[in-house]
Scaffold this active site. Structure first.
Site, PDB file in Angstrom:
ATOM      1  N   ASP A  10      80.675  63.247  62.854  1.00  0.00           N
ATOM      2  CA  ASP A  10      81.101  64.542  62.298  1.00  0.00           C
ATOM      3  C   ASP A  10      80.215  65.557  62.800  1.00  0.00           C
ATOM      4  OD1 ASP A  10      82.663  66.189  60.519  1.00  0.00           O
ATOM      5  OD2 ASP A  10      81.400  65.684  59.028  1.00  0.00           O
ATOM      6  N   GLY A  11      80.800  66.826  62.855  1.00  0.00           N
ATOM      7  CA  GLY A  11      80.024  68.220  63.133  1.00  0.00           C
ATOM      8  C   GLY A  11      80.229  68.867  62.177  1.00  0.00           C
ATOM      9  N   GLU A  48      81.583  68.729  66.729  1.00  0.00           N
ATOM     10  CA  GLU A  48      82.575  67.507  66.631  1.00  0.00           C
ATOM     11  C   GLU A  48      82.713  66.678  67.872  1.00  0.00           C
ATOM     12  OE1 GLU A  48      83.969  66.244  63.846  1.00  0.00           O
ATOM     13  OE2 GLU A  48      84.135  67.914  62.649  1.00  0.00           O
ATOM     14  N   ASP A  70      86.913  62.733  61.070  1.00  0.00           N
ATOM     15  CA  ASP A  70      87.682  63.530  60.364  1.00  0.00           C
ATOM     16  C   ASP A  70      88.285  64.887  61.154  1.00  0.00           C
ATOM     17  OD1 ASP A  70      85.626  65.508  60.504  1.00  0.00           O
ATOM     18  OD2 ASP A  70      85.007  65.422  58.499  1.00  0.00           O
TER      19      ASP A  70
END
Length: 155
Positions: A10-11, A48, A70
């Site tokens: 994730d970012g 990301e 995501d």
């Protein structure tokens, strides 16, 4: 076939652009490795991408990998758009330069030796690993903003 390495990434960004963080969780044969880092001025998409790049860069040999993100930007970018961008000389269909080309090229380079399955999960939906890497990415930003550079990159 050997058991796959599981990667969750994730970012995060405060402002877009603004200070950003990335995080990854790698899991293999019951062992886990958490990684994170931060940049003072970046975008969410760059973070990301950086999460995936850093996770794959930590693998020491070719592996079967299942990566969960995501970010549809990352998943679709690597699985659908990247081959077209390369054919077009890193231009979009409107002949504009591909945004984040430097990171897309790095991601392409670090994934090519692996057998990769890309999975998407809805963010903030109660997915344990996605929630964990989201919190780690946010904590990396906190560490950066608190002036604690030693805590912003554990790779």
């Amino acid at each position: 076939m050997s058991k796959p390495v599981e990667i969750f990434t994730d970012g995060a960004c405060r402002g877009n652009p603004g200070p950003g963080g990335w995080a990854a969780l790698l899991r293999f044969h019951g062992h886990e490795k958490k990684m994170w880092g931060a940049k003072p001025h970046t975008t969410n998409n760059r973070m990301e991408l950086m999460a995936a790049i850093m996770a794959f860069s930590s693998l020491t040999r070719p592996c079967n990998v299942i990566i969960t993100t995501d970010s549809e930007y990352v998943r679709k970018g690597i699985t659908e758009w990247l081959p077209i961008w390369k054919q077009r000389g890193w231009k979009t269909k409107t002949n504009a330069p591909v945004k984040n080309q430097d990171l897309w090229q790095q991601l392409d380079e670090v994934t090519v030796k692996h057998n990769v399955t890309w999975q998407w999960v809805k963010g903030h939906s109660g997915h344990y690993e996605n929630d964990l890497v989201d919190e780690l990415a946010k904590q990396a930003i906190n560490n950066l903003q608190e002036g604690n550079p030693d805590a912003t990159d554990n790779t």
